[in-house]
Design a protein around this motif. Structure first.
Motif, PDB file in Angstrom:
ATOM      1  N   UNK A   1       0.840  -1.210   0.000  1.00 34.33           N
ATOM      2  CA  UNK A   1       0.000   0.000   0.000  1.00 34.33           C
ATOM      3  C   UNK A   1       0.866   1.248   0.000  1.00 34.33           C
ATOM      4  N   UNK A   2       1.899   1.233   0.839  1.00 33.02           N
ATOM      5  CA  UNK A   2       2.809   2.383   0.921  1.00 33.02           C
ATOM      6  C   UNK A   2       3.501   2.613  -0.423  1.00 33.02           C
ATOM      7  N   UNK A   3       3.917   1.517  -1.055  1.00 33.79           N
ATOM      8  CA  UNK A   3       4.597   1.633  -2.350  1.00 33.79           C
ATOM      9  C   UNK A   3       3.659   2.169  -3.427  1.00 33.79           C
ATOM     10  N   UNK A   4       2.351   1.950  -3.246  1.00 29.57           N
ATOM     11  CA  UNK A   4       1.368   2.388  -4.248  1.00 29.57           C
ATOM     12  C   UNK A   4       0.992   3.858  -4.116  1.00 29.57           C
ATOM     13  N   UNK A   5       1.390   4.509  -3.023  1.00 27.61           N
ATOM     14  CA  UNK A   5       0.975   5.897  -2.786  1.00 27.61           C
ATOM     15  C   UNK A   5       1.325   6.839  -3.938  1.00 27.61           C
ATOM     16  N   UNK A   6       2.540   6.764  -4.506  1.00 24.92           N
ATOM     17  CA  UNK A   6       2.847   7.682  -5.610  1.00 24.92           C
ATOM     18  C   UNK A   6       2.273   7.248  -6.957  1.00 24.92           C
ATOM     19  N   UNK A   7       1.562   6.124  -6.998  1.00 27.00           N
ATOM     20  CA  UNK A   7       1.002   5.608  -8.251  1.00 27.00           C
ATOM     21  C   UNK A   7      -0.495   5.918  -8.339  1.00 27.00           C
ATOM     22  N   UNK A   8      -1.129   5.435  -9.401  1.00 28.41           N
ATOM     23  CA  UNK A   8      -2.572   5.617  -9.574  1.00 28.41           C
ATOM     24  C   UNK A   8      -3.372   4.405  -9.100  1.00 28.41           C
ATOM     25  N   UNK A   9      -2.662   3.366  -8.629  1.00 23.75           N
ATOM     26  CA  UNK A   9      -3.334   2.141  -8.201  1.00 23.75           C
ATOM     27  C   UNK A   9      -4.026   2.345  -6.862  1.00 23.75           C
ATOM     28  N   UNK A  10      -5.310   1.985  -6.731  1.00 22.50           N
ATOM     29  CA  UNK A  10      -5.977   2.082  -5.426  1.00 22.50           C
ATOM     30  C   UNK A  10      -5.259   1.225  -4.387  1.00 22.50           C
ATOM     31  N   UNK A  11      -5.184   1.726  -3.170  1.00 18.34           N
ATOM     32  CA  UNK A  11      -4.486   1.000  -2.105  1.00 18.34           C
ATOM     33  C   UNK A  11      -5.150  -0.344  -1.815  1.00 18.34           C
ATOM     34  N   UNK A  12      -6.469  -0.413  -1.973  1.00 17.04           N
ATOM     35  CA  UNK A  12      -7.182  -1.669  -1.753  1.00 17.04           C
ATOM     36  C   UNK A  12      -6.710  -2.751  -2.739  1.00 17.04           C
ATOM     37  N   UNK A  13      -6.376  -2.329  -3.954  1.00 19.10           N
ATOM     38  CA  UNK A  13      -5.869  -3.264  -4.962  1.00 19.10           C
ATOM     39  C   UNK A  13      -4.426  -3.648  -4.627  1.00 19.10           C
ATOM     40  N   UNK A  14      -3.600  -2.637  -4.312  1.00 20.44           N
ATOM     41  CA  UNK A  14      -2.189  -2.889  -3.998  1.00 20.44           C
ATOM     42  C   UNK A  14      -2.044  -3.802  -2.783  1.00 20.44           C
ATOM     43  N   UNK A  15      -2.920  -3.631  -1.802  1.00 20.54           N
ATOM     44  CA  UNK A  15      -2.871  -4.436  -0.572  1.00 20.54           C
ATOM     45  C   UNK A  15      -2.903  -5.926  -0.894  1.00 20.54           C
ATOM     46  N   UNK A  16      -3.625  -6.317  -1.930  1.00 25.05           N
ATOM     47  CA  UNK A  16      -3.850  -7.737  -2.220  1.00 25.05           C
ATOM     48  C   UNK A  16      -2.939  -8.319  -3.288  1.00 25.05           C
ATOM     49  N   UNK A  17      -1.998  -7.548  -3.799  1.00 25.13           N
ATOM     50  CA  UNK A  17      -1.092  -8.092  -4.816  1.00 25.13           C
ATOM     51  C   UNK A  17      -0.385  -9.326  -4.274  1.00 25.13           C
ATOM     52  N   UNK A  18      -0.367 -10.408  -5.072  1.00 28.92           N
ATOM     53  CA  UNK A  18       0.235 -11.664  -4.615  1.00 28.92           C
ATOM     54  C   UNK A  18       0.648 -12.521  -5.806  1.00 28.92           C
ATOM     55  N   UNK A  19       1.944 -12.706  -5.957  1.00 27.05           N
ATOM     56  CA  UNK A  19       2.443 -13.575  -7.025  1.00 27.05           C
ATOM     57  C   UNK A  19       2.026 -15.021  -6.772  1.00 27.05           C
ATOM     58  N   UNK A  20       1.993 -15.414  -5.495  1.00 22.48           N
ATOM     59  CA  UNK A  20       1.603 -16.781  -5.151  1.00 22.48           C
ATOM     60  C   UNK A  20       0.161 -17.056  -5.563  1.00 22.48           C
ATOM     61  N   UNK A  21      -0.712 -16.057  -5.356  1.00 23.06           N
ATOM     62  CA  UNK A  21      -2.115 -16.228  -5.748  1.00 23.06           C
ATOM     63  C   UNK A  21      -2.253 -16.313  -7.264  1.00 23.06           C
ATOM     64  N   UNK A  22      -1.518 -15.465  -7.977  1.00 19.97           N
ATOM     65  CA  UNK A  22      -1.561 -15.496  -9.442  1.00 19.97           C
ATOM     66  C   UNK A  22      -1.085 -16.843  -9.965  1.00 19.97           C
ATOM     67  N   UNK A  23      -0.036 -17.389  -9.339  1.00 19.44           N
ATOM     68  CA  UNK A  23       0.480 -18.695  -9.762  1.00 19.44           C
ATOM     69  C   UNK A  23      -0.543 -19.801  -9.487  1.00 19.44           C
ATOM     70  N   UNK A  24      -1.194 -19.741  -8.322  1.00 26.25           N
ATOM     71  CA  UNK A  24      -2.211 -20.749  -7.989  1.00 26.25           C
ATOM     72  C   UNK A  24      -3.340 -20.741  -9.005  1.00 26.25           C
ATOM     73  N   UNK A  25      -3.750 -19.552  -9.426  1.00 27.22           N
ATOM     74  CA  UNK A  25      -4.808 -19.435 -10.439  1.00 27.22           C
ATOM     75  C   UNK A  25      -4.323 -19.985 -11.774  1.00 27.22           C
TER      76      UNK A  25
END
Length: 404
Positions: A70-94
């Protein structure tokens, strides 16, 4: 159908949509579930999910890592709610399940879980954000504590640009209320939308006997860790309940739900008030109450409190925000009030008039049983998924014919 079902939490009772849809969809379809959460599932939760699903993947997501994202997303346009859930492990599982299970459709609950689905998938995607985050944060920035207003302002600004992009990524977007759907439609009018409301288990929340009811008892139910519910309970305690007690001195108010004691700790010792934490069954508390209240001032969608109260036969007083666009009529299915004095007057009127309570309760039970039982709602969701599968197959056929 084989359904790849993705959620950014562990489905449990407080997550009413997935908790009720999964077992009903599983009666006719094969579910491959991916849960992404910072909280490990309990033994009971595992047993419940694994009983209904072909397989369940639990992806641990560190809360500290999520906060740093979330902190890393502050200077970007990505909503913090989206950034909070970023997960490579989840993407791989899918990714793995797309190859192994070969699902017919992907169902994603909440915008923040859509990022786990590869953009180039040929499997139709039904995304069910349930509520509009643009609308939710628009309301949050005008209500709540200072830090919540700041978050609401910042997230509203981001989702205003971002929510339409998310809608265009899905083959179908599902909302539980037209108000939320129209808010997103303004950003992405070309996307496809469907309405599937939240429901009520009318068998579980059966109509009460008069002997179950306790006099002059008002109840509020909900997850008190959820800010709109906490605001609602605080609003009732600070502004409404004192007015009720002036007229009905023996009145009691019970707030029941996950995190209630901690969220409402400053009201501990207030005469007539009791906070009760998570309980496995809400019905006994609703049945005991003379009146149920839903004094929400912020949030989106439609409050589940209405349907549960309707089903049990406890008349409800609610704000327009709690009603959303549910087709209810003031004075017929419930009583509606906007401001604290009017809300208190309506609670007092119901406490004093047993005949009015019984009349409203009977109409409300009929309304929810005929239109909003989870059996009816799950079939609507099933139809949305099946239509998405058939439309995708039809479009593939057209492309093949065009290149032949």
């Amino acid at each position: 159908m084989k359904i790849l079902y993705i959620v950014p939490f562990v489905p449990r009772q407080v997550k009413v949509r997935s908790f009720n849809l999964i077992p009903r969809l599983a009666r006719r379809h094969q579910i491959h579930l991916v849960c992404v959460s910072s909280e490990a599932p309990s033994v009971t939760q595992r047993r419940y999910l694994e009983q209904h699903c072909e397989n369940v993947s639990y992806i641990s997501h560190s809360r500290w890592r999520a906060i740093s994202q979330c902190a890393a997303a502050l200077p970007t346009k990505t909503p913090m709610r989206i950034a909070y859930c970023e997960s490579k492990a989840a993407s791989k599982a899918v990714d793995d399940l797309l190859s192994e299970a070969e699902p017919d459709v992907i169902y994603v609950e909440r915008w923040r879980a859509l990022q786990y689905v590869p953009r180039d998938t040929s499997v139709p995607v039904v995304c069910d954000p349930t509520d509009s985050m643009t609308l939710y944060n628009r309301r949050l920035k005008g209500t709540g504590a200072c830090w919540e207003r700041f978050v609401g302002w910042e997230e509203h600004r981001r989702f205003l640009r971002y929510e339409g992009t998310l809608a265009r990524r899905a083959d179908v977007c599902v909302f539980c209320s037209r108000v939320d759907m129209e808010c997103v439609k303004e950003q992405a009018p070309e996307a496809r939308y469907e309405l599937v409301p939240n429901g009520v288990d009318c068998e579980k929340y059966f109509f009460k006997e008069s002997s179950e009811e306790e006099p002059a008892t008002v109840v509020f139910t909900g997850n008190l860790k959820y800010p709109p519910n906490r605001h609602a309970a605080e609003f009732f305690l600070a502004k409404i309940f004192p007015l009720v007690q002036r007229q009905v001195q023996q009145a009691k108010f019970v707030a029941v739900g996950n995190g209630a004691e901690k969220a409402l700790e400053r009201y501990r010792g207030m005469p007539g008030f009791e906070a009760v934490g998570f309980v496995p069954e809400l019905r006994p508390y609703l049945a005991k109450a003379t009146v149920a209240v839903a004094p929400l001032t912020v949030g989106s969608g439609v409050s589940n409190k209405l349907g549960e109260g309707f089903a049990v036969g406890t008349p409800v007083v609610a704000t327009p925000v709690a009603c959303g666009d549910l087709p209810v009529k003031d004075g017929e299915h419930l009583l509606i009030a906007r401001e604290a004095p009017q809300f208190a007057d309506r609670v007092i009127a119901l406490l004093a008039d047993g005949r009015l309570r019984r009349t409203i309760a009977a109409r409300a039970r009929r309304f929810v049983q005929e239109q909003y039982d989870w059996g009816i709602v799950s079939r609507k969701m099933e139809d949305v998924m099946r239509d998405a599968v058939e439309l995708a197959a039809s479009e593939r056929g057209e492309r093949v014919r065009a290149t032949a």
